[in-house]
Design a protein around this motif. Sequence first.
Motif, PDB file in Angstrom:
ATOM      1  N   PRO A 234      -2.700 -17.029   9.258  1.00 55.62           N
ATOM      2  CA  PRO A 234      -1.716 -16.954   9.910  1.00 55.62           C
ATOM      3  C   PRO A 234      -1.276 -17.925  10.824  1.00 55.62           C
TER       4      PRO A 234
ATOM      5  N   ARG B 240       1.624 -14.891  17.645  1.00 55.39           N
ATOM      6  CA  ARG B 240       2.351 -14.241  16.700  1.00 55.39           C
ATOM      7  C   ARG B 240       1.335 -12.963  15.748  1.00 55.39           C
ATOM      8  N   SER B 241       1.533 -13.808  15.040  1.00 54.71           N
ATOM      9  CA  SER B 241       1.195 -13.587  13.252  1.00 54.71           C
ATOM     10  C   SER B 241      -0.806 -13.781  13.622  1.00 54.71           C
TER      11      SER B 241
ATOM     12  N   THR C 197      -0.618 -10.169  14.455  1.00 59.61           N
ATOM     13  CA  THR C 197      -0.745  -9.300  14.001  1.00 59.61           C
ATOM     14  C   THR C 197      -1.685  -9.077  13.014  1.00 59.61           C
TER      15      THR C 197
ATOM     16  N   ALA D 291      -1.148   0.890   8.594  1.00 60.35           N
ATOM     17  CA  ALA D 291       0.196  -0.505   8.286  1.00 60.35           C
ATOM     18  C   ALA D 291       0.390   0.531   9.667  1.00 60.35           C
TER      19      ALA D 291
ATOM     20  N   VAL E 105       3.126  -1.786  12.287  1.00 68.29           N
ATOM     21  CA  VAL E 105       3.815  -3.006  11.682  1.00 68.29           C
ATOM     22  C   VAL E 105       4.094  -2.248   9.977  1.00 68.29           C
ATOM     23  N   SER E 106       5.368  -2.170  10.067  1.00 67.46           N
ATOM     24  CA  SER E 106       5.454  -2.150   8.405  1.00 67.46           C
ATOM     25  C   SER E 106       4.544  -2.391   7.486  1.00 67.46           C
TER      26      SER E 106
ATOM     27  N   GLY F 283       5.227  -3.827   4.897  1.00 73.06           N
ATOM     28  CA  GLY F 283       5.982  -5.172   3.778  1.00 73.06           C
ATOM     29  C   GLY F 283       4.611  -6.030   4.759  1.00 73.06           C
ATOM     30  N   SER F 284       4.874  -5.862   6.289  1.00 74.41           N
ATOM     31  CA  SER F 284       4.614  -6.640   6.938  1.00 74.41           C
ATOM     32  C   SER F 284       2.842  -6.941   7.022  1.00 74.41           C
TER      33      SER F 284
ATOM     34  N   TYR G  24       1.397  -6.308   4.291  1.00 79.21           N
ATOM     35  CA  TYR G  24       1.804  -6.951   2.776  1.00 79.21           C
ATOM     36  C   TYR G  24       1.678  -8.498   2.421  1.00 79.21           C
ATOM     37  N   GLN G  25       2.789  -9.302   3.914  1.00 78.37           N
ATOM     38  CA  GLN G  25       2.646  -9.988   4.145  1.00 78.37           C
ATOM     39  C   GLN G  25       1.424 -11.753   4.403  1.00 78.37           C
ATOM     40  N   TYR G  26       0.146 -10.732   4.895  1.00 74.40           N
ATOM     41  CA  TYR G  26      -1.149 -11.279   5.304  1.00 74.40           C
ATOM     42  C   TYR G  26      -1.975 -10.686   4.089  1.00 74.40           C
TER      43      TYR G  26
END
Lengths: 201, 201, 201, 201
Positions: B8, B12-13, B16, B42, B47-48, B50-51, B53-55
């Motif tokens: 990240p 903000r990241s 998260t 999540a 968080v969702s 999707g988010s 799995y972003q990380y």
Amino acid sequence: MDRPRKRPRQARSRATVEAIVEATARVLAEHGYDKTTTNRVATVAGVSVGSLYQYFPNKDALVGALVDRHFERMRALFAERLAAVADAPVEQAARALIDAVMEGHRRNPRLHQAVLEFVPRLGVQGQRDAFDTFAVPLIAAYMARRRAELRPRDLELAAWVLMRTLQPLVHAAVLRGPAFFEDPAFIDEATALVVGYLSVG
Amino acid sequence: MDRPRKRPRQARSRATVEAIVEATARVLAEHGYDKTTTNRVATVAGVSVGSLYQYFPNKDALVGALVDRHFERMRALFAERLAAVADAPVEQAARALIDAVMEGHRRNPRLHQAVLEFVPRLGVQGQRDAFDTFAVPLIAAYMARRRAELRPRDLELAAWVLMRTLQPLVHAAVLRGPAFFEDPAFIDEATALVVGYLSVG
Amino acid sequence: MDRPRKRPRQARSRATVEAIVEATARVLAEHGYDKTTTNRVATVAGVSVGSLYQYFPNKDALVGALVDRHFERMRALFAERLAAVADAPVEQAARALIDAVMEGHRRNPRLHQAVLEFVPRLGVQGQRDAFDTFAVPLIAAYMARRRAELRPRDLELAAWVLMRTLQPLVHAAVLRGPAFFEDPAFIDEATALVVGYLSVG
Amino acid sequence: MDRPRKRPRQARSRATVEAIVEATARVLAEHGYDKTTTNRVATVAGVSVGSLYQYFPNKDALVGALVDRHFERMRALFAERLAAVADAPVEQAARALIDAVMEGHRRNPRLHQAVLEFVPRLGVQGQRDAFDTFAVPLIAAYMARRRAELRPRDLELAAWVLMRTLQPLVHAAVLRGPAFFEDPAFIDEATALVVGYLSVG
DNA sequence: GATGAATGAGACTTCATTCAT
DNA sequence: CATGAATGAAGTCTCATTCAT
């Protein structure tokens, strides 16, 4: 933990149950709990899923039966080994104890690990406690006979500490492989641990 | 073990990611590994999926990050506590060591248990070994300084034995509840175990 | 009866839910309850099983939603038809009532049958009762307005008797096919049944 | 609907078949169709599944036999009751008819309901039709004898309407409990329905 | 004929992961 | 970047039916 749903009556079904538990052991040792599917167990056991469910109400009961069997064998092993050194001096008894624990792991470390890993899950804890309930008094009884030359006053506590100490130590050692745990260096250290703990300072 | 798929960059990241790992800890501690679903994590993290799995590339990376964090904290804890008794006599150092281990468990026994339970699974073993790699030399260094008054010759081995002995012993004690593991009787026994092991017979 | 587990937020999901309920209707009408599998419903709806379970916690909730929809429509139908004959003489009102019931069956007899067949199962009975709770007062109100020329004194009871009489009669007639239930001979008999029941001897 | 695969020759076999059908009735009444497993039926009947399949080719044949038995009994009941009022005036005959229907439900409402619920399924419809084929002419014959004082001209149709009207009405009443359906208020209404329908306006 | 162990297709349901918005 | 709806492989478990004993 659910228990078997049906006692096998005929010889055929007893064999089936035995095959299923054995297959559970194999699959669990090889693939771990998550990958231990009922279908896989059934296949390995050479049985259909239906047959499996005839004797075990669900997946956990399967592992439960295995855990039962495991601790039963452990109890037998301990009873035998400790009886043999009932009147032996501390160091010799310590070595016997360590050897018994090692023997328990040596046979099938992966299975042993898998079983222990499963123990924390709901319900099976009882089995482990039951093992303690069995082994602790046995060790305490030995210590009582030698109380004069030993340091601990609370024998139950001391026996419990020993059990909870040796088991994982040996477990970790076994995981490092035979070259490590068969080495007298390790065994001597383990013995020193026990003897040092029990002897008067 | 998969690692986080990307570092990240922004504040903000980072927040998260932190929230997700924290949520993983909470869910894992409360529900166990099987019931730890990515969606639940999540949700708890606010968080969702999707988010998430972003990380993290997959579920295991999630737990992996948690295990990382856990052992990092453990390393910090040990470094600090052992530094404080670098020159203290054996018994005092032993008590500090035991206390450090207890501290590690006390904060969140359920989580601690869950993390350890997960360690055996493929790949994460490395983290534990890494911890050993870190802690064992630390203890060995202490022993080296007091070599004269101690029994063990192979200090690395002795340090390893201590780690593999104290960790599960304290763990088991914590599971029996505060009434047991906060009791001086238990702590004294643990201390006796360490001191007895290290002292010359 | 379980209710939908999640209210659809977006337009896309509302369409999905609608498609699922519609598919349930189709499958139920065509294959009956036992052969109505969640996978088949999902396929017919052009959705994956997973999506289905996103909105319905289990199979019964599926049928439950359908039953809900069915009785809602029935209520609307009855309210409309009865309002239209609120001040009409008995025979005309009777024909309107019969026609309303027939209309309810005519649209999709198989589905209607399937829904009614499912009603006895746990929980959904409430829906049928709810329909009675709705329709009976409506009919009773009509009768109250014409009380002078009618025989029954207990209007609620009479309305209930009518509902429980006409519904299955029409249902059975519909099953015999249009040639039978569209025939004025049958409709006249049904009318005679109602008028004869309501009129003073 | 499959029929029993072989007619029992010996007394013992006949008893077995009887026990199985009886068990089917009990299980069906208590648990509903879905929970009526062949094994459960066999157990309740005190027989092995194997024996069950000796007499019934499949599960549906089981329920089929039960439905057969049910409608046979119904036929007997109707024949007897209607014969008793062959020459009685309309109201008395109406009460007898209603009472016969009630008697059919009263004995075992759950079973009655289960049987009727099953009727719509493939094939068994024939049995119900067979019952109509039996009962309708019986009623029509009575009406023929009193044609002068009755309104309907198509007696078969009128008899059919009566059967299809009274059966579900009484069924619904029975479901509301004895306090409702044993109440003269209800019986009087049902009688009014029949008499009002049959009498000249 | 009787028994009940064995079978296995198939039902329900979950959940890690993807991707259109 | 975030969202959350959608996916579907895979797992658990049931039960009608068969067949060796």
